[in-house]
Design a protein around this motif. Structure first.
Motif, PDB file in Angstrom:
ATOM      1  N   ALA A  33      -5.420 -19.561  -7.358  1.00 43.11           N
ATOM      2  CA  ALA A  33      -5.807 -18.255  -6.846  1.00 43.11           C
ATOM      3  C   ALA A  33      -6.905 -18.380  -5.800  1.00 43.11           C
ATOM      4  O   ALA A  33      -7.729 -19.287  -5.849  1.00 43.11           O
ATOM      5  N   ASP A  34      -6.892 -17.449  -4.884  1.00 43.91           N
ATOM      6  CA  ASP A  34      -7.929 -17.372  -3.870  1.00 43.91           C
ATOM      7  C   ASP A  34      -9.134 -16.684  -4.501  1.00 43.91           C
ATOM      8  O   ASP A  34      -9.069 -15.501  -4.835  1.00 43.91           O
ATOM      9  N   GLU A  43       0.368  -9.752 -11.901  1.00 46.70           N
ATOM     10  CA  GLU A  43       0.716 -11.128 -12.261  1.00 46.70           C
ATOM     11  C   GLU A  43      -0.471 -12.073 -12.073  1.00 46.70           C
ATOM     12  O   GLU A  43      -0.722 -12.932 -12.904  1.00 46.70           O
ATOM     13  N   GLU A  44      -1.201 -11.906 -10.967  1.00 49.08           N
ATOM     14  CA  GLU A  44      -2.376 -12.747 -10.730  1.00 49.08           C
ATOM     15  C   GLU A  44      -3.455 -12.495 -11.779  1.00 49.08           C
ATOM     16  O   GLU A  44      -4.086 -13.429 -12.271  1.00 49.08           O
ATOM     17  N   ALA A  45      -3.641 -11.229 -12.120  1.00 44.77           N
ATOM     18  CA  ALA A  45      -4.638 -10.888 -13.141  1.00 44.77           C
ATOM     19  C   ALA A  45      -4.240 -11.470 -14.492  1.00 44.77           C
ATOM     20  O   ALA A  45      -5.081 -12.002 -15.222  1.00 44.77           O
ATOM     21  N   ALA A  46      -2.971 -11.397 -14.817  1.00 46.12           N
ATOM     22  CA  ALA A  46      -2.479 -11.956 -16.083  1.00 46.12           C
ATOM     23  C   ALA A  46      -2.723 -13.454 -16.123  1.00 46.12           C
ATOM     24  O   ALA A  46      -3.166 -13.997 -17.140  1.00 46.12           O
ATOM     25  N   THR A  55       1.787  -8.147 -21.392  1.00 47.17           N
ATOM     26  CA  THR A  55       0.485  -7.850 -22.001  1.00 47.17           C
ATOM     27  C   THR A  55      -0.457  -7.254 -20.976  1.00 47.17           C
ATOM     28  O   THR A  55      -1.168  -6.282 -21.262  1.00 47.17           O
ATOM     29  N   MET A  56      -0.451  -7.804 -19.763  1.00 47.68           N
ATOM     30  CA  MET A  56      -1.341  -7.299 -18.714  1.00 47.68           C
ATOM     31  C   MET A  56      -0.970  -5.869 -18.357  1.00 47.68           C
ATOM     32  O   MET A  56      -1.858  -5.022 -18.191  1.00 47.68           O
TER      33      MET A  56
END
Length: 97
Positions: A33-34, A43-46, A55-56
């Motif tokens: 991740a940047d 998806e990035e947060a998950a 779940t996210m």
């Protein structure tokens, strides 16, 4: 004159890595991740939290993790993940005390 394509075997040999390790690195290259991004996709947060996408989405829809709409896109502020973890850590400490 164009260079000939470098085979996976030659590349792994040149790097001193087994082919499987090289393939794993290439497969996960988009997972890096940047760290400068302030708004993440679900998806990035998950991935950052280490939970699944479903779940996210549940955390976002329940309001446990805040999100914003940017146009038609849902984004999660990176700070919202830190706030969520801090809230969870506080709840855990309160239960233990």
């Amino acid at each position: 004159m164009p260079q000939p394509a470098l085979s996976l075997a030659r590349l792994s040999e040149a790097l001193g890595l087994p082919e499987q390790s090289l393939l794993a690195l290439v497969a996960n290259c988009d997972a890096a991740a940047d760290p400068t991004r302030v708004a993440l996709t679900v998806e990035e947060a998950a991935r950052r939290l280490g939970v699944g996408r479903t779940t996210m989405y549940g955390l976002v829809s329940s309001g446990e993790v805040s999100s914003v709409m940017i146009g038609r896109l849902r984004r999660i502020p990176a700070q919202a993940l830190s706030d969520y973890i801090a809230d969870r850590a506080g709840a855990t400490v309160a239960l233990v005390a």
